[in-house]
Write a protein that holds these residues in place. Structure first.
Motif, PDB file in Angstrom:
ATOM      1  N   ARG A 116      63.485  30.272  44.649  1.00  0.00           N
ATOM      2  CA  ARG A 116      64.693  29.863  43.931  1.00  0.00           C
ATOM      3  C   ARG A 116      65.188  28.506  44.425  1.00  0.00           C
ATOM      4  NH1 ARG A 116      65.212  32.920  39.339  1.00  0.00           N
ATOM      5  NH2 ARG A 116      64.453  35.001  39.823  1.00  0.00           N
ATOM      6  N   TYR A 117      65.064  28.291  45.716  1.00  0.00           N
ATOM      7  CA  TYR A 117      65.501  27.015  46.293  1.00  0.00           C
ATOM      8  C   TYR A 117      64.732  25.851  45.681  1.00  0.00           C
ATOM      9  CZ  TYR A 117      65.577  23.241  49.750  1.00  0.00           C
ATOM     10  OH  TYR A 117      65.647  22.016  50.363  1.00  0.00           O
ATOM     11  N   CYS A 198      68.929  27.916  52.313  1.00  0.00           N
ATOM     12  CA  CYS A 198      68.677  27.959  50.868  1.00  0.00           C
ATOM     13  C   CYS A 198      69.961  28.241  50.090  1.00  0.00           C
ATOM     14  CB  CYS A 198      67.631  29.024  50.543  1.00  0.00           C
ATOM     15  SG  CYS A 198      65.975  28.673  51.168  1.00  0.00           S
ATOM     16  N   THR A 199      70.780  29.152  50.610  1.00  0.00           N
ATOM     17  CA  THR A 199      72.011  29.518  49.914  1.00  0.00           C
ATOM     18  C   THR A 199      72.971  28.339  49.831  1.00  0.00           C
ATOM     19  OG1 THR A 199      71.778  31.787  50.730  1.00  0.00           O
ATOM     20  CG2 THR A 199      73.943  31.131  49.896  1.00  0.00           C
ATOM     21  N   VAL A 200      73.172  27.646  50.949  1.00  0.00           N
ATOM     22  CA  VAL A 200      74.091  26.504  50.971  1.00  0.00           C
ATOM     23  C   VAL A 200      73.620  25.410  50.024  1.00  0.00           C
ATOM     24  CG1 VAL A 200      75.014  24.649  52.404  1.00  0.00           C
ATOM     25  CG2 VAL A 200      74.939  26.987  53.298  1.00  0.00           C
ATOM     26  N   ARG A 201      72.324  25.103  50.035  1.00  0.00           N
ATOM     27  CA  ARG A 201      71.801  24.047  49.172  1.00  0.00           C
ATOM     28  C   ARG A 201      71.908  24.410  47.701  1.00  0.00           C
ATOM     29  NH1 ARG A 201      68.493  20.143  51.259  1.00  0.00           N
ATOM     30  NH2 ARG A 201      68.820  19.256  49.177  1.00  0.00           N
ATOM     31  N   LYS A 216      71.113  29.150  34.678  1.00  0.00           N
ATOM     32  CA  LYS A 216      69.963  29.298  35.571  1.00  0.00           C
ATOM     33  C   LYS A 216      70.387  29.209  37.029  1.00  0.00           C
ATOM     34  CE  LYS A 216      65.497  27.185  36.665  1.00  0.00           C
ATOM     35  NZ  LYS A 216      64.539  26.109  36.320  1.00  0.00           N
ATOM     36  N   LEU A 217      71.311  28.308  37.320  1.00  0.00           N
ATOM     37  CA  LEU A 217      71.769  28.143  38.696  1.00  0.00           C
ATOM     38  C   LEU A 217      72.574  29.346  39.173  1.00  0.00           C
ATOM     39  CD1 LEU A 217      72.769  24.405  38.515  1.00  0.00           C
ATOM     40  CD2 LEU A 217      70.988  25.365  39.942  1.00  0.00           C
ATOM     41  N   ARG A 218      73.364  29.909  38.248  1.00  0.00           N
ATOM     42  CA  ARG A 218      74.145  31.081  38.622  1.00  0.00           C
ATOM     43  C   ARG A 218      73.223  32.235  38.997  1.00  0.00           C
ATOM     44  NH1 ARG A 218      76.542  31.866  34.132  1.00  0.00           N
ATOM     45  NH2 ARG A 218      78.181  30.325  34.486  1.00  0.00           N
ATOM     46  N   ARG A 219      72.127  32.376  38.271  1.00  0.00           N
ATOM     47  CA  ARG A 219      71.164  33.414  38.583  1.00  0.00           C
ATOM     48  C   ARG A 219      70.546  33.180  39.963  1.00  0.00           C
ATOM     49  NH1 ARG A 219      66.622  33.320  34.550  1.00  0.00           N
ATOM     50  NH2 ARG A 219      68.316  33.875  33.137  1.00  0.00           N
ATOM     51  N   ALA A 220      70.224  31.927  40.255  1.00  0.00           N
ATOM     52  CA  ALA A 220      69.636  31.608  41.561  1.00  0.00           C
ATOM     53  C   ALA A 220      70.618  31.920  42.689  1.00  0.00           C
ATOM     54  CB  ALA A 220      69.233  30.135  41.603  1.00  0.00           C
TER      55      ALA A 220
END
Length: 339
Positions: A116-117, A198-201, A216-220
């Motif tokens: 995801r990142y 990964c979460t912060v980025r 898409k970003l919300r899903r990630a």
């Protein structure tokens, strides 16, 4: 190093505590076994994971199922006043299975977060994880590597029969014991550090994106946050408790150890909740799995409502309304309105 050889470290220091823990383990087993069996059924017969490039998700399912089948043996030992099986082979085999399957679950969860990142933060660049997802041999290689790292749990006895400070240690014994502890802590701390990065980025990327790209970003974000929740609830508390237990054990504080060991074993029971929480990760990772699961196991009256619910995954059904207007000159204008 002084050692209290009169204490049987394999026996439970407080049987009442372990009676409760045994029932909690059986509760996790009763809830988790049908859940994991149903997830296996969906992945194999309905979702057909090999066609959907969801091999890594399937490996998490396998790891959770293998861990789940070990739980009755753990509950049996607790019911009979033993922290671990007094039989050396059974003790080693149980720890081998728990270490292996927990390591596999963590490894594949982190790989999904890294995927995801790259899809979000480095969109357009070559994503090596996508290449790995297309080759089942990579999953086999990961299992083989995990098997190698888990071998120290079989070389010498563990927990009730050792560990640092439990016996007069030969150099080879000490190396094996130390390696086992290194594997235990790195198995948690390194993946958690990667996960936080990964979460912060991804969250920072979400803030800079335009409205049209946010689905898409919300899903990630939901994927990596769900993995963070699994780690925070299941793995970090027991890891901290183990560090405290080792410190107390090396100081040979027996009374304190009797208390800390109960806390550690209780938090290890909590870590088995991983098998119940991982299906949430599957739903956030792949809306296709969510839809297949709901349409197979949920009652009909709930299916329509659940399938239309977004859950932040961008899966809400889109309807199009056609509006036709006619001008005075006879020309018609067609407008499309999405809902």
């Amino acid at each position: 190093m002084s050692v209290n050889t009169t204490v049987d470290h394999c026996k439970t220091p407080n049987q009442s505590t372990y009676e409760v823990l045994s029932w909690l383990i059986m509760g996790e087993f009763v809830l988790g076994l049908p859940l994991n069996l149903s997830v296996l059924y969906i992945f194999i017969f309905r979702y057909k994971f090999w066609k959907k490039k969801s091999i890594f998700l399937f490996n998490i399912v396998v790891a959770d199922f293998l861990m789940m089948v070990c739980l009755p043996a753990k509950a049996y030992d607790y019911q009979h006043g033993q922290r671990r099986s007094p039989k050396p082979l059974a003790c080693k085999l149980m720890h081998f299975m728990l270490f292996l399957n927990r390591g596999a679950s963590i490894t594949f969860l982190i790989i999904l977060s890294i995927d995801r990142y790259f899809n979000v933060v480095h969109l357009g660049r070559r994503n090596f994880v996508k290449v790995l997802k297309k080759t089942p041999q990579i999953s086999i290689l990961i299992w083989v590597l995990l098997l190698t790292l888990t071998i120290p749990t079989m070389v010498n006895s563990f927990e009730c029969c050792n560990s640092h400070g439990r016996a007069i240690e030969t150099p080879s014994y000490d190396v094996t014991d130390t390696l086992r502890e290194i594997v235990y802590f790195t198995q948690i701390l390194i993946p958690f550090t990667v996960l936080l990065f990964c979460t912060v980025r991804i969250v920072n990327r979400l803030r800079r994106k335009t409205v049209g790209e946010k689905t898409k970003l919300r899903r990630a974000v939901l994927v990596v946050i769900s993995v963070v929740v699994v780690f925070a609830l299941c793995f970090l508390p027991s890891t901290i408790a183990r560090a405290v237990l080792l410190a107390v054990r090396l100081q040979d504080w027996q009374n304190a150890e009797n208390v800390v060991v109960q806390v550690y074993d209780s938090l290890m029971v909590l870590s088995f909740m991983d098998c119940l929480l991982d299906p949430l990760v599957y739903c956030f990772c792949n809306s296709g799995f969510k839809d297949a699961y709901i349409s197979t196991f949920c009652p009909t009256f709930l299916q329509k409502k659940l399938l239309k619910t977004d859950f932040g995954l961008g899966t809400t059904t889109t309807t199009t309304t056609t509006i036709i207007t006619t001008t005075n000159s006879g020309n018609r204008t067609v407008c499309l309105k999405k809902k």
